[in-house]
Design a protein around this motif. Structure first.
Motif, PDB file in Angstrom:
ATOM      1  N   TRP A   1      49.199  36.537  28.188  1.00  0.00           N
ATOM      2  CA  TRP A   1      49.042  37.988  28.094  1.00  0.00           C
ATOM      3  C   TRP A   1      47.605  38.344  27.725  1.00  0.00           C
ATOM      4  O   TRP A   1      47.013  39.270  28.288  1.00  0.00           O
ATOM      5  CB  TRP A   1      50.024  38.539  27.076  1.00  0.00           C
ATOM      6  N   THR A   2      47.008  37.591  26.817  1.00  0.00           N
ATOM      7  CA  THR A   2      45.621  37.835  26.438  1.00  0.00           C
ATOM      8  C   THR A   2      44.700  37.720  27.648  1.00  0.00           C
ATOM      9  O   THR A   2      43.804  38.549  27.865  1.00  0.00           O
ATOM     10  CB  THR A   2      45.174  36.836  25.350  1.00  0.00           C
ATOM     11  N   GLU A   3      44.921  36.704  28.473  1.00  0.00           N
ATOM     12  CA  GLU A   3      44.066  36.489  29.639  1.00  0.00           C
ATOM     13  C   GLU A   3      44.241  37.585  30.685  1.00  0.00           C
ATOM     14  O   GLU A   3      43.270  37.990  31.349  1.00  0.00           O
ATOM     15  CB  GLU A   3      44.358  35.117  30.232  1.00  0.00           C
ATOM     16  N   LEU A   4      45.457  38.100  30.836  1.00  0.00           N
ATOM     17  CA  LEU A   4      45.679  39.201  31.774  1.00  0.00           C
ATOM     18  C   LEU A   4      44.914  40.445  31.318  1.00  0.00           C
ATOM     19  O   LEU A   4      44.280  41.137  32.136  1.00  0.00           O
ATOM     20  CB  LEU A   4      47.165  39.518  31.880  1.00  0.00           C
ATOM     21  N   GLN A   5      44.967  40.742  30.025  1.00  0.00           N
ATOM     22  CA  GLN A   5      44.244  41.897  29.500  1.00  0.00           C
ATOM     23  C   GLN A   5      42.738  41.726  29.684  1.00  0.00           C
ATOM     24  O   GLN A   5      42.023  42.672  30.038  1.00  0.00           O
ATOM     25  CB  GLN A   5      44.550  42.073  28.015  1.00  0.00           C
ATOM     26  N   ARG A   6      42.269  40.539  29.397  1.00  0.00           N
ATOM     27  CA  ARG A   6      40.829  40.277  29.503  1.00  0.00           C
ATOM     28  C   ARG A   6      40.340  40.494  30.932  1.00  0.00           C
ATOM     29  O   ARG A   6      39.296  41.123  31.162  1.00  0.00           O
ATOM     30  CB  ARG A   6      40.540  38.847  29.059  1.00  0.00           C
ATOM     31  N   ALA A   7      41.094  40.004  31.901  1.00  0.00           N
ATOM     32  CA  ALA A   7      40.694  40.180  33.295  1.00  0.00           C
ATOM     33  C   ALA A   7      40.674  41.652  33.675  1.00  0.00           C
ATOM     34  O   ALA A   7      39.772  42.109  34.400  1.00  0.00           O
ATOM     35  CB  ALA A   7      41.637  39.406  34.213  1.00  0.00           C
ATOM     36  N   GLU A   8      41.640  42.418  33.189  1.00  0.00           N
ATOM     37  CA  GLU A   8      41.677  43.853  33.495  1.00  0.00           C
ATOM     38  C   GLU A   8      40.462  44.560  32.926  1.00  0.00           C
ATOM     39  O   GLU A   8      39.819  45.383  33.589  1.00  0.00           O
ATOM     40  CB  GLU A   8      42.969  44.454  32.940  1.00  0.00           C
ATOM     41  N   THR A   9      40.126  44.257  31.672  1.00  0.00           N
ATOM     42  CA  THR A   9      38.960  44.880  31.034  1.00  0.00           C
ATOM     43  C   THR A   9      37.674  44.495  31.763  1.00  0.00           C
ATOM     44  O   THR A   9      36.814  45.343  32.028  1.00  0.00           O
ATOM     45  CB  THR A   9      38.875  44.455  29.556  1.00  0.00           C
ATOM     46  N   LEU A  10      37.535  43.216  32.096  1.00  0.00           N
ATOM     47  CA  LEU A  10      36.328  42.756  32.780  1.00  0.00           C
ATOM     48  C   LEU A  10      36.233  43.333  34.185  1.00  0.00           C
ATOM     49  O   LEU A  10      35.131  43.566  34.700  1.00  0.00           O
ATOM     50  CB  LEU A  10      36.312  41.226  32.831  1.00  0.00           C
TER      51      LEU A  10
END
Length: 327
Positions: free
Chosen positions: A8-17
């Motif tokens: 979940w953390t990685e999904l959020q990070r990709a969205e922000t980036l």
């Protein structure tokens, strides 16, 4: 298999980036996102957040306050009335508003402009089939959340699913990830509010502490490290009477409890404050992940592989001189 929290953390990070890369690589388009809106400041923020997060034909200040309880119904109502004066909303009943055709069109215009910026990004070694797989994973999460509201309900998610959203029925594109993560975040906000209420934490204290937690644990989401930035961040989400005073009061409470310390104007959570926030954020994520699909280890590894490569590529686009290694 239990979904690792890091997924979940990685999904959020990709969205922000994804959003940051689009803004960095296309500064002219980014500056033109609101061209022609003729609605500024708090009214424009409310237009976008209300239009994309709530049913456009049934906008109630009380519902918006339910999502952002550090605000006030009166302050929110006053900005809805500004939208009425601007011709992008209409009052349809006592304390109920609806976006006009122009209001809906402006929300759609903003979303379509952001989507176009993201579409023009070169995804590097993330193939079209992998982008499609990522979006398919996202959709499975959203459908699983939609199907199971959780023991305490999902009013934020339910409202988000009825908001204005761009058409994502076309072939999968990276901007779909941005929109799907927004929807997943709505479900996460439901879990946040459940934990906040159960802990008995004041809404503004929760908001301030969480923004500072991002600095420690989610640097790619960190946007507020000073009192002034906290005020700007809070008022970007919801109208707030006496915002400076409200944020200052929350900081005093956190400081008195040994949860926050300052180095000049820059704020940080203390070890005690960080541990308390870590525990609450862990509970939020566990509650959310319990509502995700049941994937096997191979599927989880595939998802994490795709989103990891995507994030590395986006970092290269944001900071090419550093080889995408530093956030």
């Amino acid at each position: 298999m239990t979904i690792p929290r890091e997924t979940w953390t990685e999904l959020q990070r990709a969205e922000t980036l994804l959003f940051r890369a689009a803004a960095v690589r296309q500064p002219r388009a980014f500056r033109a996102l609101f061209d022609g809106f003729e609605v500024d400041g708090a009214a424009r923020n409310l237009l976008i957040r209300a239009g994309s997060g709530f049913p456009a034909n049934a906008l109630r200040p009380e519902d918006y306050f339910g999502r952002y309880p550090f605000s006030s119904v009166g302050a929110i109502r006053a900005v809805f009335e500004e939208l009425v004066e601007s011709g992008v909303a209409a009052e349809v009943a006592d304390d109920a508003f609806a976006l006009t055709e122009r209001g809906v069109r402006l929300v759609e215009t903003w979303m379509n402009r952001v989507a176009a910026m993201m579409t023009d990004l070169a995804p590097g070694d993330v193939s079209p089939s992998e982008a499609e797989a990522l979006i398919a994973f996202d959709r499975q999460i959203v459908e699983s959340l939609r199907a199971g509201e959780g023991a305490h309900g999902s009013p934020v998610l339910s409202s988000r699913l009825q908001g204005v959203r761009p058409d994502d029925s076309a072939p999968a594109a990276l901007w779909h990830h941005w929109q799907h993560v927004w929807t997943i975040l709505a479900a996460s906000e439901d879990e946040e509010e459940h934990v906040r209420r159960r802990r008995g934490i004041d809404p503004m204290v929760w908001f301030v502490r969480r923004q500072l937690w991002f600095v420690h644990r989610r640097p790619w989401r960190a946007r507020a490290r000073t009192p002034k930035e906290l005020v700007a961040r809070a008022t970007g989400y919801a109208p707030l009477d006496n915002a400076e005073e409200a944020c200052a009061a929350a900081l005093r409470r956190l400081t008195e409890r040994g949860g926050v310390e300052a180095s000049g104007a820059v704020l940080r959570l203390t070890a005690r404050g960080l541990a308390a926030c870590d525990a609450d954020e862990l509970e939020v994520d566990r509650n959310l992940l319990a509502r995700w699909p049941s994937w096997d280890e191979r599927e989880i590894e595939r998802l994490r592989g795709i989103v990891g490569r995507l994030s590395r590529r986006l970092l290269e686009l944001i900071q090419p001189e550093r080889g995408g290694t530093d956030e």
